[in-house]
Write an enzyme that holds these catalytic residues in place. Sequence first.
Site, PDB file in Angstrom:
ATOM      1  N   THR A  49      12.209  -7.637 -10.771  1.00  0.00           N
ATOM      2  CA  THR A  49      11.682  -8.982 -10.988  1.00  0.00           C
ATOM      3  C   THR A  49      10.459  -9.182 -10.103  1.00  0.00           C
ATOM      4  O   THR A  49      10.486  -8.896  -8.910  1.00  0.00           O
ATOM      5  CB  THR A  49      12.757 -10.040 -10.676  1.00  0.00           C
ATOM      6  OG1 THR A  49      13.872  -9.785 -11.519  1.00  0.00           O
ATOM      7  CG2 THR A  49      12.234 -11.447 -10.912  1.00  0.00           C
ATOM      8  N   HIS A  96      -1.896  -7.759   2.565  1.00  0.00           N
ATOM      9  CA  HIS A  96      -1.865  -8.239   3.955  1.00  0.00           C
ATOM     10  C   HIS A  96      -3.025  -7.719   4.794  1.00  0.00           C
ATOM     11  O   HIS A  96      -3.215  -8.137   5.929  1.00  0.00           O
ATOM     12  CB  HIS A  96      -0.517  -7.935   4.613  1.00  0.00           C
ATOM     13  CG  HIS A  96      -0.280  -6.525   5.046  1.00  0.00           C
ATOM     14  ND1 HIS A  96      -0.531  -6.100   6.318  1.00  0.00           N
ATOM     15  CD2 HIS A  96       0.201  -5.454   4.381  1.00  0.00           C
ATOM     16  CE1 HIS A  96      -0.207  -4.823   6.424  1.00  0.00           C
ATOM     17  NE2 HIS A  96       0.239  -4.403   5.259  1.00  0.00           N
ATOM     18  N   SER A 124      -3.538  -3.409  -0.730  1.00  0.00           N
ATOM     19  CA  SER A 124      -2.433  -4.160  -0.144  1.00  0.00           C
ATOM     20  C   SER A 124      -2.920  -5.502   0.388  1.00  0.00           C
ATOM     21  O   SER A 124      -3.890  -5.565   1.142  1.00  0.00           O
ATOM     22  CB  SER A 124      -1.827  -3.324   0.993  1.00  0.00           C
ATOM     23  OG  SER A 124      -0.836  -4.058   1.663  1.00  0.00           O
ATOM     24  N   CYS A 138       0.460   2.416  13.034  1.00  0.00           N
ATOM     25  CA  CYS A 138       1.578   3.163  12.465  1.00  0.00           C
ATOM     26  C   CYS A 138       1.997   4.295  13.387  1.00  0.00           C
ATOM     27  O   CYS A 138       3.125   4.746  13.358  1.00  0.00           O
ATOM     28  CB  CYS A 138       1.180   3.753  11.118  1.00  0.00           C
ATOM     29  SG  CYS A 138       0.312   2.599  10.082  1.00  0.00           S
ATOM     30  N   ASN A 141      -8.161   3.895   8.428  1.00  0.00           N
ATOM     31  CA  ASN A 141      -7.609   2.783   9.189  1.00  0.00           C
ATOM     32  C   ASN A 141      -7.718   2.954  10.709  1.00  0.00           C
ATOM     33  O   ASN A 141      -7.608   1.991  11.445  1.00  0.00           O
ATOM     34  CB  ASN A 141      -6.147   2.566   8.802  1.00  0.00           C
ATOM     35  CG  ASN A 141      -5.363   3.855   8.729  1.00  0.00           C
ATOM     36  OD1 ASN A 141      -5.732   4.763   7.991  1.00  0.00           O
ATOM     37  ND2 ASN A 141      -4.309   3.959   9.510  1.00  0.00           N
ATOM     38  N   GLY A 167       0.809  -1.220   0.000  1.00  0.00           N
ATOM     39  CA  GLY A 167       0.000   0.000   0.000  1.00  0.00           C
ATOM     40  C   GLY A 167       0.838   1.262   0.000  1.00  0.00           C
ATOM     41  O   GLY A 167       0.536   2.226  -0.716  1.00  0.00           O
ATOM     42  N   GLN A 194      -7.903  -0.250   3.215  1.00  0.00           N
ATOM     43  CA  GLN A 194      -8.795  -0.805   4.246  1.00  0.00           C
ATOM     44  C   GLN A 194     -10.128  -1.285   3.673  1.00  0.00           C
ATOM     45  O   GLN A 194     -10.852  -2.030   4.332  1.00  0.00           O
ATOM     46  CB  GLN A 194      -9.066   0.237   5.342  1.00  0.00           C
ATOM     47  CG  GLN A 194      -7.885   0.533   6.239  1.00  0.00           C
ATOM     48  CD  GLN A 194      -7.514  -0.620   7.181  1.00  0.00           C
ATOM     49  OE1 GLN A 194      -8.299  -1.531   7.427  1.00  0.00           O
ATOM     50  NE2 GLN A 194      -6.299  -0.572   7.697  1.00  0.00           N
TER      51      GLN A 194
HETATM   52  C1  LIG Z   1      -1.989  -0.419   5.953  1.00  0.00           C
HETATM   53  C2  LIG Z   1      -2.355   0.770   5.186  1.00  0.00           C
HETATM   54  C3  LIG Z   1      -1.480   1.298   4.215  1.00  0.00           C
HETATM   55  C4  LIG Z   1      -0.092   0.772   4.015  1.00  0.00           C
HETATM   56  O1  LIG Z   1      -0.064  -0.478   3.379  1.00  0.00           O
HETATM   57  P1  LIG Z   1       1.271  -1.338   3.458  1.00  0.00           P
HETATM   58  O2  LIG Z   1       1.031  -2.471   2.516  1.00  0.00           O
HETATM   59  O3  LIG Z   1       1.402  -1.798   4.873  1.00  0.00           O
HETATM   60  O4  LIG Z   1       2.398  -0.470   3.028  1.00  0.00           O
HETATM   61  C5  LIG Z   1      -1.917   2.390   3.480  1.00  0.00           C
HETATM   62  N1  LIG Z   1      -3.131   2.924   3.676  1.00  0.00           N
HETATM   63  C6  LIG Z   1      -3.997   2.434   4.585  1.00  0.00           C
HETATM   64  C7  LIG Z   1      -5.339   3.061   4.733  1.00  0.00           C
HETATM   65  C8  LIG Z   1      -3.629   1.352   5.377  1.00  0.00           C
HETATM   66  O5  LIG Z   1      -4.482   0.896   6.286  1.00  0.00           O
END
Ligand SMILES: *Cc1c(COP(=O)(O)O)cnc(C)c1O
Length: 384
Positions: free
Chosen positions: A238, A202, A200, A326, A152, A72, A180
């Site tokens: 890559t 995860h 993202s 964060c 978030n 993200g 999110q």
């Molecule tokens: C977690 C998050 C990100 C960052 O994503 P990463 O893959 O951890 O770098 C960006 N924006 C929001 C709203 C998030 O919750």
Amino acid sequence: MKSIVYADNNATTNLSKKVLKSMEPYLKRMYGNPSSLYNLGKISKNAIEQSRNKVSKAINSNIDDIYFTSGGSESNNMIIKGISKANRNKGNHIITTKIEHLSVLNTCKELEKDGFLVTYLNVDEYGVINLKELEDSITSKTILISIMFANNEIGAIQPIEEIGKIAKGKDIIFHTDAVQAVGNINIDVEKMNIDALSLSAHKFHGPKGIGVAYIKDHVKFEPLICGGHQEDNKRAGTENVANIVGLGKAIELSNNNILKHNKKINKLNNFFYKLLNTNLSNFIINGNIENKLCNNISISFKNIDSNVLLLFLNKYNICVSNGSACNSNDIKPSHVLEAIKVDKDYIGGTIRISFGDNNDFLDVLYIVKMIKRTIKVINSKKKE
Ligand SMILES: *Cc1c(COP(=O)(O)O)cnc(C)c1O
């Protein structure tokens, strides 16, 4: 009883077993470089394209507008810097909000050093922007509007479709950080007039370190990472094949499960709020319970240090966040809680609980019980 009660799904999610299984071949036998011309390479290339197809289906985009990134944060950087720089001849004004993720806010601050002007829109007590304020802030120099889909920290959902309409009407590029939102809310970039979007893996039970930048074909942008010809010359390096496969599987699974997921998490939330109201006092709930991300609960306790509360909860094997993952090492209160003007007696006592599909009613019961016990201990120590 579980050995650990994890309720911090806004910070990250566990890797789904099915996702792990889909990735395994590409971590073992199928290690070919996707750029190689022999079959082992073509197998990797093919897997990437299948994954790209799954992403485009999930957000209703053109398959060629999907670029894989490291997550993200990179997607937000790539889109905001890349679009701003490539459209500099048209103007230097960017509109965003005060409650964006730091990967958006700090990117905008960087651009300000390079001569860009950035408007940071206010939000109301629920964390939602005012559309009139957005319209009024647009100038002839505005080239980009970047507004997050869902927050978030407090789960606030922005009126994305309306923002898309405004942007389209003024011929301004519209980006949304949907990190999110994916897996919790249905996204349709066509219907919502979204020109660029970040996601993202995860955050929806995929692997860490892999994300997507969706950028519509008519949008001009400069690459952030220069090098080889991967990703249509737009993002060198890559490809992280196994992670890309995992992201594809994860977005397919979570996107097909949005309704069921919302239903289940809302049941847990309702039980939580009920227990909270009957067991505790002197707290406020942040955000609009009627309109927020299903997997976000933000509570502020009066005159409590959230760090102390979290340390106790950690001892009871409960994983929740203070404010935002964060920001948790900052001494300053979170910019989001400040933007929604949380009362000063409450702001430092804010914790975020985000349930996921792995949680059950026993977890909810246990968390409330331990919060109650901890707050009692903290308050009794104050009186000593
Ligand atoms: C977690 C998050 C990100 C960052 O994503 P990463 O893959 O951890 O770098 C960006 N924006 C929001 C709203 C998030 O919750």
